[in-house]
Design a protein around this motif. Sequence first.
Motif, PDB file in Angstrom:
ATOM      1  N   SER A 105       9.446   4.767  -7.431  1.00  0.00           N
ATOM      2  CA  SER A 105       8.851   5.882  -8.164  1.00  0.00           C
ATOM      3  C   SER A 105       7.333   5.901  -8.038  1.00  0.00           C
ATOM      4  CB  SER A 105       9.247   5.811  -9.644  1.00  0.00           C
ATOM      5  OG  SER A 105       8.662   4.672 -10.269  1.00  0.00           O
ATOM      6  N   LYS A 106       6.741   4.749  -7.795  1.00  0.00           N
ATOM      7  CA  LYS A 106       5.286   4.644  -7.666  1.00  0.00           C
ATOM      8  C   LYS A 106       4.821   4.430  -6.232  1.00  0.00           C
ATOM      9  CE  LYS A 106       1.223   4.235  -9.778  1.00  0.00           C
ATOM     10  NZ  LYS A 106       0.623   5.292 -10.593  1.00  0.00           N
ATOM     11  N   LEU A 107       5.663   3.791  -5.415  1.00  0.00           N
ATOM     12  CA  LEU A 107       5.207   3.337  -4.107  1.00  0.00           C
ATOM     13  C   LEU A 107       5.798   4.085  -2.926  1.00  0.00           C
ATOM     14  CD1 LEU A 107       5.483  -0.512  -4.760  1.00  0.00           C
ATOM     15  CD2 LEU A 107       3.455   0.927  -5.028  1.00  0.00           C
ATOM     16  N   ARG A 108       6.873   4.842  -3.132  1.00  0.00           N
ATOM     17  CA  ARG A 108       7.534   5.508  -2.010  1.00  0.00           C
ATOM     18  C   ARG A 108       6.552   6.418  -1.269  1.00  0.00           C
ATOM     19  NH1 ARG A 108      12.930   6.249  -1.344  1.00  0.00           N
ATOM     20  NH2 ARG A 108      13.353   6.015  -3.579  1.00  0.00           N
ATOM     21  N   GLY A 109       6.530   6.286   0.040  1.00  0.00           N
ATOM     22  CA  GLY A 109       5.645   7.091   0.863  1.00  0.00           C
ATOM     23  C   GLY A 109       4.229   6.566   0.962  1.00  0.00           C
ATOM     24  N   VAL A 110       3.940   5.488   0.225  1.00  0.00           N
ATOM     25  CA  VAL A 110       2.597   4.898   0.240  1.00  0.00           C
ATOM     26  C   VAL A 110       2.599   3.606   1.066  1.00  0.00           C
ATOM     27  CG1 VAL A 110       0.647   4.134  -1.151  1.00  0.00           C
ATOM     28  CG2 VAL A 110       2.217   5.869  -2.039  1.00  0.00           C
ATOM     29  N   ILE A 111       3.464   2.674   0.695  1.00  0.00           N
ATOM     30  CA  ILE A 111       3.653   1.437   1.444  1.00  0.00           C
ATOM     31  C   ILE A 111       5.152   1.201   1.584  1.00  0.00           C
ATOM     32  CG2 ILE A 111       1.473   0.353   0.768  1.00  0.00           C
ATOM     33  CD1 ILE A 111       2.957  -1.190  -1.388  1.00  0.00           C
ATOM     34  N   PRO A 112       5.585   0.468   2.620  1.00  0.00           N
ATOM     35  CA  PRO A 112       7.014   0.192   2.772  1.00  0.00           C
ATOM     36  C   PRO A 112       7.555  -0.679   1.645  1.00  0.00           C
ATOM     37  CG  PRO A 112       5.733  -1.015   4.410  1.00  0.00           C
ATOM     38  CD  PRO A 112       4.784  -0.076   3.732  1.00  0.00           C
ATOM     39  N   ILE A 113       8.757  -0.342   1.174  1.00  0.00           N
ATOM     40  CA  ILE A 113       9.460  -1.136   0.161  1.00  0.00           C
ATOM     41  C   ILE A 113      10.687  -1.717   0.852  1.00  0.00           C
ATOM     42  CG2 ILE A 113      10.437  -1.159  -2.155  1.00  0.00           C
ATOM     43  CD1 ILE A 113       9.090   1.584  -2.578  1.00  0.00           C
ATOM     44  N   VAL A 114      10.753  -3.013   0.951  1.00  0.00           N
ATOM     45  CA  VAL A 114      11.776  -3.677   1.752  1.00  0.00           C
ATOM     46  C   VAL A 114      12.668  -4.518   0.844  1.00  0.00           C
ATOM     47  CG1 VAL A 114      12.223  -5.247   3.675  1.00  0.00           C
ATOM     48  CG2 VAL A 114      10.178  -3.770   3.691  1.00  0.00           C
ATOM     49  N   MET A 115      13.961  -4.279   0.915  1.00  0.00           N
ATOM     50  CA  MET A 115      14.920  -5.101   0.180  1.00  0.00           C
ATOM     51  C   MET A 115      15.300  -6.300   1.033  1.00  0.00           C
ATOM     52  SD  MET A 115      17.366  -2.313  -1.750  1.00  0.00           S
ATOM     53  CE  MET A 115      17.891  -3.532  -2.959  1.00  0.00           C
ATOM     54  N   THR A 116      15.270  -7.482   0.439  1.00  0.00           N
ATOM     55  CA  THR A 116      15.556  -8.692   1.199  1.00  0.00           C
ATOM     56  C   THR A 116      15.992  -9.803   0.260  1.00  0.00           C
ATOM     57  OG1 THR A 116      14.672 -10.206   2.890  1.00  0.00           O
ATOM     58  CG2 THR A 116      13.209  -9.620   1.077  1.00  0.00           C
ATOM     59  N   SER A 117      16.486 -10.867   0.834  1.00  0.00           N
ATOM     60  CA  SER A 117      16.724 -12.117   0.118  1.00  0.00           C
ATOM     61  C   SER A 117      16.099 -13.226   0.955  1.00  0.00           C
ATOM     62  CB  SER A 117      18.229 -12.366  -0.093  1.00  0.00           C
ATOM     63  OG  SER A 117      18.915 -12.337   1.137  1.00  0.00           O
ATOM     64  N   ILE A 118      16.007 -14.406   0.388  1.00  0.00           N
ATOM     65  CA  ILE A 118      15.462 -15.558   1.105  1.00  0.00           C
ATOM     66  C   ILE A 118      16.461 -16.691   0.979  1.00  0.00           C
ATOM     67  CG2 ILE A 118      13.635 -17.289   1.147  1.00  0.00           C
ATOM     68  CD1 ILE A 118      11.699 -15.135   0.256  1.00  0.00           C
ATOM     69  N   GLY A 119      16.972 -17.131   2.123  1.00  0.00           N
ATOM     70  CA  GLY A 119      18.076 -18.079   2.084  1.00  0.00           C
ATOM     71  C   GLY A 119      19.242 -17.434   1.373  1.00  0.00           C
ATOM     72  N   GLU A 120      19.780 -18.104   0.393  1.00  0.00           N
ATOM     73  CA  GLU A 120      20.875 -17.548  -0.396  1.00  0.00           C
ATOM     74  C   GLU A 120      20.401 -17.048  -1.751  1.00  0.00           C
ATOM     75  OE1 GLU A 120      23.853 -20.551  -0.660  1.00  0.00           O
ATOM     76  OE2 GLU A 120      24.326 -20.508   1.490  1.00  0.00           O
ATOM     77  N   SER A 121      19.092 -16.901  -1.900  1.00  0.00           N
ATOM     78  CA  SER A 121      18.521 -16.575  -3.204  1.00  0.00           C
ATOM     79  C   SER A 121      17.899 -15.183  -3.231  1.00  0.00           C
ATOM     80  CB  SER A 121      17.459 -17.613  -3.584  1.00  0.00           C
ATOM     81  OG  SER A 121      16.818 -17.265  -4.788  1.00  0.00           O
ATOM     82  N   GLY A 122      17.981 -14.541  -4.395  1.00  0.00           N
ATOM     83  CA  GLY A 122      17.308 -13.273  -4.610  1.00  0.00           C
ATOM     84  C   GLY A 122      15.971 -13.427  -5.297  1.00  0.00           C
ATOM     85  N   THR A 123      15.572 -14.662  -5.613  1.00  0.00           N
ATOM     86  CA  THR A 123      14.311 -14.897  -6.321  1.00  0.00           C
ATOM     87  C   THR A 123      13.149 -14.922  -5.330  1.00  0.00           C
ATOM     88  OG1 THR A 123      14.641 -17.297  -6.239  1.00  0.00           O
ATOM     89  CG2 THR A 123      15.452 -16.136  -8.192  1.00  0.00           C
ATOM     90  N   ILE A 124      12.947 -13.817  -4.658  1.00  0.00           N
ATOM     91  CA  ILE A 124      12.004 -13.770  -3.546  1.00  0.00           C
ATOM     92  C   ILE A 124      10.556 -13.939  -4.007  1.00  0.00           C
ATOM     93  CG2 ILE A 124      13.548 -12.411  -2.105  1.00  0.00           C
ATOM     94  CD1 ILE A 124      11.928  -9.930  -2.894  1.00  0.00           C
ATOM     95  N   GLY A 125      10.221 -13.447  -5.195  1.00  0.00           N
ATOM     96  CA  GLY A 125       8.854 -13.583  -5.681  1.00  0.00           C
ATOM     97  C   GLY A 125       8.469 -15.021  -5.927  1.00  0.00           C
ATOM     98  N   THR A 126       9.421 -15.832  -6.301  1.00  0.00           N
ATOM     99  CA  THR A 126       9.184 -17.257  -6.519  1.00  0.00           C
ATOM    100  C   THR A 126       9.053 -18.007  -5.203  1.00  0.00           C
ATOM    101  OG1 THR A 126      10.389 -17.238  -8.615  1.00  0.00           O
ATOM    102  CG2 THR A 126      10.189 -19.365  -7.502  1.00  0.00           C
ATOM    103  N   LEU A 127       9.763 -17.544  -4.181  1.00  0.00           N
ATOM    104  CA  LEU A 127       9.888 -18.303  -2.940  1.00  0.00           C
ATOM    105  C   LEU A 127       8.857 -17.969  -1.875  1.00  0.00           C
ATOM    106  CD1 LEU A 127      13.785 -18.251  -2.633  1.00  0.00           C
ATOM    107  CD2 LEU A 127      12.338 -20.211  -3.243  1.00  0.00           C
ATOM    108  N   CYS A 128       8.307 -16.769  -1.882  1.00  0.00           N
ATOM    109  CA  CYS A 128       7.378 -16.387  -0.814  1.00  0.00           C
ATOM    110  C   CYS A 128       6.005 -16.065  -1.382  1.00  0.00           C
ATOM    111  CB  CYS A 128       7.914 -15.200  -0.019  1.00  0.00           C
ATOM    112  SG  CYS A 128       7.856 -13.610  -0.890  1.00  0.00           S
ATOM    113  N   VAL A 129       5.022 -15.994  -0.509  1.00  0.00           N
ATOM    114  CA  VAL A 129       3.681 -15.576  -0.896  1.00  0.00           C
ATOM    115  C   VAL A 129       3.147 -14.665   0.207  1.00  0.00           C
ATOM    116  CG1 VAL A 129       2.586 -17.603   0.163  1.00  0.00           C
ATOM    117  CG2 VAL A 129       1.400 -16.352  -1.635  1.00  0.00           C
ATOM    118  N   GLY A 130       2.508 -13.573  -0.206  1.00  0.00           N
ATOM    119  CA  GLY A 130       2.004 -12.643   0.799  1.00  0.00           C
ATOM    120  C   GLY A 130       0.886 -11.781   0.279  1.00  0.00           C
ATOM    121  N   LYS A 131       0.088 -11.297   1.201  1.00  0.00           N
ATOM    122  CA  LYS A 131      -0.942 -10.306   0.927  1.00  0.00           C
ATOM    123  C   LYS A 131      -1.004  -9.367   2.123  1.00  0.00           C
ATOM    124  CE  LYS A 131      -2.076 -11.099  -3.232  1.00  0.00           C
ATOM    125  NZ  LYS A 131      -1.830 -10.073  -4.266  1.00  0.00           N
ATOM    126  N   LYS A 132      -2.029  -8.517   2.201  1.00  0.00           N
ATOM    127  CA  LYS A 132      -2.004  -7.436   3.183  1.00  0.00           C
ATOM    128  C   LYS A 132      -1.951  -7.943   4.621  1.00  0.00           C
ATOM    129  CE  LYS A 132      -6.960  -6.718   3.955  1.00  0.00           C
ATOM    130  NZ  LYS A 132      -8.077  -5.760   3.935  1.00  0.00           N
TER     131      LYS A 132
END
Length: 247
Positions: free
Chosen positions: A42-69
């Motif tokens: 609702s806020k980001l569509r058409g502005v930056i890509p929104i990607v659905m993913t998992s990491i390993g067998e986990s959905g806790t992606i915010g805990t597991l990865c780190v990223g910036k631009k």
Amino acid sequence: MAIRLQYDNNTCEIGVYSKLTNAYCLVSSTSGSTNFFSGFASKLRGVIPIVMTSIGESGTIGTLCVGKKNGLLLPHTTTDQQVQHLRDSLPDRVLVQRTEEPLCALGNAIACNDYFALVHPKLEKETEEIITDVLGVEVFRQTIANNELVGSYCSLSNKGGMVHPDTKVEEMEELASLVQVPLVAGTVNRGSPAISAGLTVNDWTAFCGSDTTSIELSVVNSIFKPIESHPDFVIGDLRKPFIDTYV
């Protein structure tokens, strides 16, 4: 104004299931996350890509990865297929790399904006070098309010940052001088000190857990200054040559 969200109808720790940057947004692909995705869209569509993913067998992606631009770092538990999916889905300029760091919850161990990173004091030296190369940031080994999991107790953008409520003024001044943005001590989700679990931000948008109070929300809005509509630019140099500290 920061937006309140909930994950899977019963979890307000939205930062555990998402990763927001100035160049992309990652959202957990585990079951029950459709409404969660829609909240970001609702806020980001058409502005930056929104990607659905998992990491390993986990959905806790915010805990597991780190990223910036500039890049995205993934733990060793990430599969080859997941790495390739992210490389195919993110902008070409975003470097995607998997690390062999034993502390696989990278999101808990690292807090960063597009220029600086605060990292767990015991992070591997090789990992520190990868952070510098892939994310393009200057790295500082730090604790926050005597906690080594700096990624859990801090959330940063290029405009400001929030840290653990027990962080002393002197410590905030030191941290602010390192990351060169104003900092404030606060909580989310009705008093939770786990800032990054209940908050995810970039330079123009902020999303908070649904339990975040009006007072907590006002602190988020004052330090990160989210705007009502997306900016004319998406990736820009918002770095400010000043240091200010909120107490």
